[in-house]
Design a protein around this motif. Structure first.
Motif, PDB file in Angstrom:
ATOM      1  N   GLU A 126       8.722  24.100  21.947  1.00  0.00           N
ATOM      2  CA  GLU A 126       8.844  23.515  22.997  1.00  0.00           C
ATOM      3  C   GLU A 126      10.149  22.768  23.204  1.00  0.00           C
ATOM      4  OE1 GLU A 126       6.483  23.320  25.726  1.00  0.00           O
ATOM      5  OE2 GLU A 126       5.350  24.977  24.558  1.00  0.00           O
ATOM      6  N   GLU A 127      10.671  22.344  22.212  1.00  0.00           N
ATOM      7  CA  GLU A 127      12.128  21.673  22.187  1.00  0.00           C
ATOM      8  C   GLU A 127      13.136  22.665  22.634  1.00  0.00           C
ATOM      9  OE1 GLU A 127      15.247  19.358  18.960  1.00  0.00           O
ATOM     10  OE2 GLU A 127      13.031  19.461  18.601  1.00  0.00           O
ATOM     11  N   TRP A 128      13.017  24.052  21.897  1.00  0.00           N
ATOM     12  CA  TRP A 128      13.992  25.002  22.449  1.00  0.00           C
ATOM     13  C   TRP A 128      13.895  25.284  23.623  1.00  0.00           C
ATOM     14  CZ3 TRP A 128      18.623  26.185  20.772  1.00  0.00           C
ATOM     15  CH2 TRP A 128      18.986  27.510  21.008  1.00  0.00           C
ATOM     16  N   LEU A 129      12.550  25.597  24.144  1.00  0.00           N
ATOM     17  CA  LEU A 129      12.216  26.020  25.522  1.00  0.00           C
ATOM     18  C   LEU A 129      12.745  25.175  26.588  1.00  0.00           C
ATOM     19  CD1 LEU A 129      10.532  27.587  27.723  1.00  0.00           C
ATOM     20  CD2 LEU A 129       8.672  26.117  26.869  1.00  0.00           C
ATOM     21  N   ASN A 130      12.696  23.763  26.247  1.00  0.00           N
ATOM     22  CA  ASN A 130      13.351  22.726  27.225  1.00  0.00           C
ATOM     23  C   ASN A 130      14.825  22.806  27.137  1.00  0.00           C
ATOM     24  OD1 ASN A 130      10.805  21.900  28.231  1.00  0.00           O
ATOM     25  ND2 ASN A 130      10.471  20.399  26.527  1.00  0.00           N
ATOM     26  N   HIS A 131      15.375  23.193  25.951  1.00  0.00           N
ATOM     27  CA  HIS A 131      16.880  23.394  26.074  1.00  0.00           C
ATOM     28  C   HIS A 131      17.149  24.540  26.939  1.00  0.00           C
ATOM     29  CE1 HIS A 131      20.729  23.952  24.456  1.00  0.00           C
ATOM     30  NE2 HIS A 131      20.592  25.242  24.164  1.00  0.00           N
ATOM     31  N   LEU A 132      16.391  25.496  26.788  1.00  0.00           N
ATOM     32  CA  LEU A 132      16.887  26.768  27.574  1.00  0.00           C
ATOM     33  C   LEU A 132      16.502  26.403  29.056  1.00  0.00           C
ATOM     34  CD1 LEU A 132      15.127  29.487  25.422  1.00  0.00           C
ATOM     35  CD2 LEU A 132      17.695  28.990  25.686  1.00  0.00           C
ATOM     36  N   LEU A 133      15.468  25.775  29.532  1.00  0.00           N
ATOM     37  CA  LEU A 133      15.392  25.380  30.817  1.00  0.00           C
ATOM     38  C   LEU A 133      16.581  24.765  31.363  1.00  0.00           C
ATOM     39  CD1 LEU A 133      11.491  24.665  30.830  1.00  0.00           C
ATOM     40  CD2 LEU A 133      12.360  26.819  31.734  1.00  0.00           C
ATOM     41  N   ARG A 134      17.012  23.614  30.664  1.00  0.00           N
ATOM     42  CA  ARG A 134      18.078  22.903  31.185  1.00  0.00           C
ATOM     43  C   ARG A 134      19.068  23.711  31.254  1.00  0.00           C
ATOM     44  NH1 ARG A 134      15.525  19.343  27.551  1.00  0.00           N
ATOM     45  NH2 ARG A 134      17.175  19.867  25.930  1.00  0.00           N
TER      46      ARG A 134
ATOM     47  N   MET B 238       0.813  35.258  23.342  1.00  0.00           N
ATOM     48  CA  MET B 238       0.955  36.572  22.703  1.00  0.00           C
ATOM     49  C   MET B 238       1.812  36.487  21.385  1.00  0.00           C
ATOM     50  SD  MET B 238       1.798  38.875  26.271  1.00  0.00           S
ATOM     51  CE  MET B 238       2.408  40.388  25.287  1.00  0.00           C
ATOM     52  N   ARG B 239       2.829  35.710  21.316  1.00  0.00           N
ATOM     53  CA  ARG B 239       3.601  35.531  20.236  1.00  0.00           C
ATOM     54  C   ARG B 239       3.221  34.752  19.247  1.00  0.00           C
ATOM     55  NH1 ARG B 239       9.001  35.232  23.759  1.00  0.00           N
ATOM     56  NH2 ARG B 239       9.202  37.619  24.051  1.00  0.00           N
ATOM     57  N   GLY B 240       2.043  33.918  19.550  1.00  0.00           N
ATOM     58  CA  GLY B 240       1.478  33.156  18.450  1.00  0.00           C
ATOM     59  C   GLY B 240       2.134  31.919  18.199  1.00  0.00           C
ATOM     60  N   GLU B 241       3.330  31.364  18.782  1.00  0.00           N
ATOM     61  CA  GLU B 241       4.043  30.478  18.626  1.00  0.00           C
ATOM     62  C   GLU B 241       4.625  29.724  19.737  1.00  0.00           C
ATOM     63  OE1 GLU B 241       7.932  31.268  16.662  1.00  0.00           O
ATOM     64  OE2 GLU B 241       6.944  33.086  16.276  1.00  0.00           O
ATOM     65  N   ALA B 242       4.978  28.620  19.724  1.00  0.00           N
ATOM     66  CA  ALA B 242       5.729  27.963  20.773  1.00  0.00           C
ATOM     67  C   ALA B 242       6.730  26.787  20.294  1.00  0.00           C
ATOM     68  CB  ALA B 242       4.745  27.064  21.533  1.00  0.00           C
TER      69      ALA B 242
ATOM     70  N   ASN C 115      11.219  31.508  21.668  1.00  0.00           N
ATOM     71  CA  ASN C 115      10.641  31.394  20.410  1.00  0.00           C
ATOM     72  C   ASN C 115      11.697  31.192  19.330  1.00  0.00           C
ATOM     73  OD1 ASN C 115       8.085  30.713  21.155  1.00  0.00           O
ATOM     74  ND2 ASN C 115       7.714  33.023  21.298  1.00  0.00           N
ATOM     75  N   ASP C 116      13.204  31.317  19.645  1.00  0.00           N
ATOM     76  CA  ASP C 116      14.092  31.050  18.806  1.00  0.00           C
ATOM     77  C   ASP C 116      14.117  32.298  17.757  1.00  0.00           C
ATOM     78  OD1 ASP C 116      16.491  30.123  18.098  1.00  0.00           O
ATOM     79  OD2 ASP C 116      15.555  28.451  16.823  1.00  0.00           O
TER      80      ASP C 116
ATOM     81  N   TRP D 291       5.565  28.777  34.748  1.00  0.00           N
ATOM     82  CA  TRP D 291       5.006  28.110  33.464  1.00  0.00           C
ATOM     83  C   TRP D 291       3.770  28.955  33.013  1.00  0.00           C
ATOM     84  CZ3 TRP D 291       7.041  25.015  30.578  1.00  0.00           C
ATOM     85  CH2 TRP D 291       7.983  23.850  31.076  1.00  0.00           C
ATOM     86  N   GLY D 292       2.962  29.640  33.876  1.00  0.00           N
ATOM     87  CA  GLY D 292       2.046  30.506  33.576  1.00  0.00           C
ATOM     88  C   GLY D 292       2.441  31.730  32.710  1.00  0.00           C
ATOM     89  N   PHE D 293       3.640  32.343  32.996  1.00  0.00           N
ATOM     90  CA  PHE D 293       4.421  33.382  32.502  1.00  0.00           C
ATOM     91  C   PHE D 293       4.655  32.857  31.043  1.00  0.00           C
ATOM     92  CE2 PHE D 293       7.771  35.956  31.357  1.00  0.00           C
ATOM     93  CZ  PHE D 293       7.078  37.361  31.336  1.00  0.00           C
ATOM     94  N   ILE D 294       5.488  31.792  30.924  1.00  0.00           N
ATOM     95  CA  ILE D 294       5.981  31.167  29.516  1.00  0.00           C
ATOM     96  C   ILE D 294       4.846  31.015  28.765  1.00  0.00           C
ATOM     97  CG2 ILE D 294       6.855  29.104  28.500  1.00  0.00           C
ATOM     98  CD1 ILE D 294       8.884  29.041  31.069  1.00  0.00           C
ATOM     99  N   ARG D 295       3.773  30.308  29.148  1.00  0.00           N
ATOM    100  CA  ARG D 295       2.495  29.870  28.193  1.00  0.00           C
ATOM    101  C   ARG D 295       2.033  31.386  27.820  1.00  0.00           C
ATOM    102  NH1 ARG D 295       4.698  25.544  27.110  1.00  0.00           N
ATOM    103  NH2 ARG D 295       4.565  24.146  28.533  1.00  0.00           N
TER     104      ARG D 295
END
Length: 185
Positions: A86-94, A80-84, A123-124, A71-75
């Motif tokens: 979360e919906e897409w991130l959770n899709h990838l984790l699953r 660094m990219r200035g965007e998040a 970040n799609d 999680w620390g690395f993801i955050r």
């Protein structure tokens, strides 16, 4: 060579052929001896920060700080990219069956690779540059990854992928260049 929207372009070649060097040029980390490399019409050398903000990048050997958990690395990467997204991130984790709670130092090679894959795609971005993307993934996750890349192409993503595995390149890429000793053959 031009890679168009919705296309997956593959570099195929043995270890040491120059695939990763080509990708380092594209990411702006090093300067080509001849010619230039551009992404979005921007010369990449000297502009790696601009490139990294718009491109999903998966290095062949990701350097992930061992003091962090997943999680620390993801955050950190989101910041660094200035965007998040979360919906897409959770899709990838699953999709990749990845739990980012353990510390990086306690992760297997496969889990570190999953973390790097998630970070590259989270970040799609419209453009993805993937260096030996399935290295370290087990055969089931390699198959998941290949199907995912094919679906990302259908979504209009532009992808550059390097590999020494013919079946991986054949399954994902529209166009393939063979590279040997730094030369396209």
């Amino acid at each position: 060579i031009k890679v168009h929207k919705g296309e997956c372009y593959g570099y195929l070649g043995p270890n040491g052929a120059g695939k990763s060097t080509t990708i380092r040029h594209l990411m702006g980390f090093s300067k080509p001896q001849k010619g230039t490399t551009q992404i979005f019409g921007i010369n990449t050398f000297g502009n790696s920060e601009k490139i990294l903000s718009k491109v999903g990048y998966l290095p062949g050997e990701p350097s992930i700080p061992s003091a962090l958990n997943g999680w620390g690395f993801i955050r950190m990467m989101q910041e660094m990219r200035g965007e998040a997204n979360e919906e897409w991130l959770n899709h990838l984790l699953r999709l990749f069956k990845f739990d980012p709670t353990p510390n990086v130092k306690d992760m297997s090679l496969g889990d570190k690779r999953k973390l790097a894959v998630v970070a590259a795609f989270m970040n799609d971005p419209d453009v993805l540059i993937l260096d030996e993307p399935t290295s370290g993934l087990d055969p089931i996750m390699q198959n998941v990854f290949i199907k995912f890349v094919v679906s990302e192409k259908k979504r209009g993503k532009t992808i550059l992928l390097s590999s020494h595995i013919f079946s991986e390149v054949q399954a994902t890429c529209d166009t393939i260049s063979i590279i040997k000793d730094g030369i396209h053959v």
